[in-house]
Design a protein around this motif. Sequence first.
Motif, mmCIF file in Angstrom:
data_model
loop_
_atom_site.group_PDB
_atom_site.id
_atom_site.type_symbol
_atom_site.label_atom_id
_atom_site.label_comp_id
_atom_site.label_asym_id
_atom_site.label_seq_id
_atom_site.Cartn_x
_atom_site.Cartn_y
_atom_site.Cartn_z
ATOM 1 N N CYS A 320 0.744 -1.010 0.187
ATOM 2 C CA CYS A 320 -0.104 0.068 0.018
ATOM 3 C C CYS A 320 0.704 1.323 0.051
ATOM 4 C CB CYS A 320 -0.898 0.076 1.149
ATOM 5 S SG CYS A 320 -1.996 -1.510 1.220
ATOM 6 N N MET A 321 1.870 1.057 0.817
ATOM 7 C CA MET A 321 2.878 2.183 0.975
ATOM 8 C C MET A 321 3.580 2.538 -0.500
ATOM 9 S SD MET A 321 6.342 2.619 3.064
ATOM 10 C CE MET A 321 7.219 1.685 2.067
ATOM 11 N N LEU A 322 4.130 1.245 -1.232
ATOM 12 C CA LEU A 322 4.853 1.517 -2.138
ATOM 13 C C LEU A 322 3.983 2.106 -3.488
ATOM 14 C CD1 LEU A 322 6.939 -1.785 -2.031
ATOM 15 C CD2 LEU A 322 7.829 0.579 -1.861
ATOM 16 N N GLN A 323 2.477 1.797 -3.304
ATOM 17 C CA GLN A 323 1.779 2.376 -4.297
ATOM 18 C C GLN A 323 1.524 3.814 -4.281
ATOM 19 O OE1 GLN A 323 -2.579 0.870 -6.257
ATOM 20 N NE2 GLN A 323 -2.878 1.835 -4.247
ATOM 21 N N SER A 324 1.353 4.008 -3.002
ATOM 22 C CA SER A 324 1.233 5.715 -2.567
ATOM 23 C C SER A 324 2.569 6.245 -2.932
ATOM 24 C CB SER A 324 1.038 5.739 -1.115
ATOM 25 O OG SER A 324 0.159 5.020 -0.223
ATOM 26 N N ASN A 325 3.670 5.898 -2.753
ATOM 27 C CA ASN A 325 4.784 6.857 -3.238
ATOM 28 C C ASN A 325 5.266 6.610 -4.825
ATOM 29 O OD1 ASN A 325 6.554 4.267 -3.315
ATOM 30 N ND2 ASN A 325 7.149 4.377 -1.321
ATOM 31 N N GLY A 326 4.415 5.656 -5.242
ATOM 32 C CA GLY A 326 4.692 5.504 -6.831
ATOM 33 C C GLY A 326 5.768 4.565 -7.305
ATOM 34 N N ARG A 327 6.205 3.717 -6.243
ATOM 35 C CA ARG A 327 7.433 3.092 -6.670
ATOM 36 C C ARG A 327 7.190 1.871 -7.445
ATOM 37 N NH1 ARG A 327 10.531 1.297 -9.072
ATOM 38 N NH2 ARG A 327 12.543 0.310 -8.941
ATOM 39 N N VAL A 328 6.057 1.180 -7.017
ATOM 40 C CA VAL A 328 5.464 -0.055 -7.762
ATOM 41 C C VAL A 328 4.228 0.303 -8.358
ATOM 42 C CG1 VAL A 328 4.769 -2.345 -7.362
ATOM 43 C CG2 VAL A 328 6.733 -1.443 -6.051
ATOM 44 N N SER A 329 3.990 -0.177 -9.549
ATOM 45 C CA SER A 329 2.792 -0.051 -10.171
ATOM 46 C C SER A 329 1.889 -1.318 -10.152
ATOM 47 C CB SER A 329 2.902 -0.132 -11.886
ATOM 48 O OG SER A 329 3.694 0.915 -12.220
ATOM 49 N N TYR A 330 0.616 -1.149 -9.734
ATOM 50 C CA TYR A 330 -0.245 -2.235 -9.450
ATOM 51 C C TYR A 330 -0.987 -2.577 -10.638
ATOM 52 C CZ TYR A 330 2.254 -2.615 -5.031
ATOM 53 O OH TYR A 330 3.267 -2.979 -4.070
ATOM 54 N N VAL A 331 -1.263 -3.540 -10.997
ATOM 55 C CA VAL A 331 -1.998 -3.850 -12.543
ATOM 56 C C VAL A 331 -2.856 -5.085 -12.293
ATOM 57 C CG1 VAL A 331 -0.110 -2.491 -13.940
ATOM 58 C CG2 VAL A 331 0.263 -4.864 -13.340
ATOM 59 N N ASP A 332 -3.410 -5.486 -13.451
ATOM 60 C CA ASP A 332 -4.115 -6.927 -13.198
ATOM 61 C C ASP A 332 -4.274 -7.603 -14.231
ATOM 62 O OD1 ASP A 332 -6.424 -5.987 -14.509
ATOM 63 O OD2 ASP A 332 -6.307 -4.339 -13.283
ATOM 64 N N ALA A 333 -4.506 -9.225 -14.228
ATOM 65 C CA ALA A 333 -4.683 -9.946 -15.316
ATOM 66 C C ALA A 333 -5.934 -10.454 -14.939
ATOM 67 C CB ALA A 333 -3.461 -10.938 -15.280
ATOM 68 N N ASN A 334 -6.952 -10.667 -16.024
ATOM 69 C CA ASN A 334 -8.071 -11.478 -15.880
ATOM 70 C C ASN A 334 -7.982 -12.791 -16.151
ATOM 71 O OD1 ASN A 334 -8.385 -11.883 -18.688
ATOM 72 N ND2 ASN A 334 -9.746 -10.167 -18.906
ATOM 73 N N ASP A 335 -8.896 -13.730 -15.697
ATOM 74 C CA ASP A 335 -8.984 -15.167 -16.097
ATOM 75 C C ASP A 335 -8.688 -15.864 -17.372
ATOM 76 O OD1 ASP A 335 -9.944 -15.312 -13.266
ATOM 77 O OD2 ASP A 335 -12.110 -16.141 -13.800
ATOM 78 N N GLU A 336 -9.195 -15.031 -18.510
ATOM 79 C CA GLU A 336 -8.854 -15.581 -19.708
ATOM 80 C C GLU A 336 -7.230 -15.166 -20.072
ATOM 81 O OE1 GLU A 336 -11.772 -13.441 -22.368
ATOM 82 O OE2 GLU A 336 -10.290 -14.022 -23.947
#
Length: 401
Positions: A320-336
């Motif tokens: 959560c901290m690494l998202q707030s400070n922008g160091r890590v990008s959180y992305v996603d992948a769906n089932d397909e």
Amino acid sequence: MSDYFKSTPDAAGQFGEFGGSFIPPDLQVEMDKITDAYYRISKSHAFISELRSIRKHFQGRPTPVYYCQRLSDLLGGRIYLKREDLNHTGAHKLNHCMGEALLAKHMGKKRLIAETGAGQHGVALATAAAYFGLECEIHMGEVDIAKEHPNVVRMKILGAEVVPVSHGLKTLKEAVDSAFQSYLKDPVNTIYCIGSVVGPHPFPMMVREFQRVVGIEAREQFMEMTGELPDNVVACVGGGSNAMGIFSAFLEDEECSLYGVEPAGRSYEIGEHACTMKFGKPGVIHGFKCQMLQDEAGEPAPVYSVASGLDYPGVGPEHCMLQSNGRVSYVDANDEQTIDAFYKLSRLEGIIPALESAHAVAYAMRLAQEKPRQSILVNLSGRGDKDIDFVVDKFGLPEDQ
Ligand SMILES: *Cc1c(COP(=O)(O)O)cnc(C)c1O
């Protein structure tokens, strides 16, 4: 390396505004004892050398880094895998379970206790308990016991006691409550072992420290293979332990882009995914503060993932901290996309990935097409043997689709 790991979290277990400890006073007393013991014992020469020997001779570390030639040729970018599927028991979870169990042994504890959802954490902890000759009690909802039969059998073979939890929805949340209750009955002889970088302080810190071996090895191995750092590092995020393990070695390499991949499931409708970072709001779950998928009443929302290790409505506070400070990008992948990656990796490289890990592979495949000149290091957190019947029953083989 600067003092990031010494100062993060702070003494209260805070990662920025996240983390901390929100638990009843009697449990807090026990957590403080674990924190003290952790600082005292885990830095000692005896502890460090014993853990090093266990990793080498029992777990089979270091696990290799592997270059996916055929998958890379197909897509453009260069995809490398950190092979945690080759760690003993077939996933990264044993890294922190062996650390937690070794700490328990040094603290003079006789029994390990934990909850499990799909059973992966239970099996890893039962393995560690067998290794050290400790008793092991795993709390598991009756619904999950019925669904995850092979893991229940594994735990029993390893000598663990599986305690069925029959109240409420009979799944993970009730299992957590039940495990905490049992722990509080005998905290002198028992230690509670959390399965990811979640829970009250000191667990998010402790589990990260035990998983850092993944990143330390991978960074060195990648440099040795290629002479440079990876342009991108990708890992799936459930609670976030395998991702923290690999990200930790690259946090200060600003030229490496870091991606945490969450499960987008069937859709972005509530109850159809577990994209905690994308749609969560700050809240308290299981004794710590994090981004959390919530219903209107502020309670944890229902979540879904095709990978049972990723369906958690909270997430580790450091993420959560690494998202707030922008160091890590959180992305996603769906089932397909995940099922496509599951089969592509199997057929082009001869590696059947865990469905959790297949989410990271799916996102890496997308990156490889978007950035054909770049390198991508994926944490392949586990092997897919546990998922084969489910995938073929539910999605069919590629030629059936
Ligand atoms: C449990 C599990 C995960 C998810 O847990 P994290 O704490 O997010 O790493 C990922 N991959 C595998 C193979 C797992 O068993």
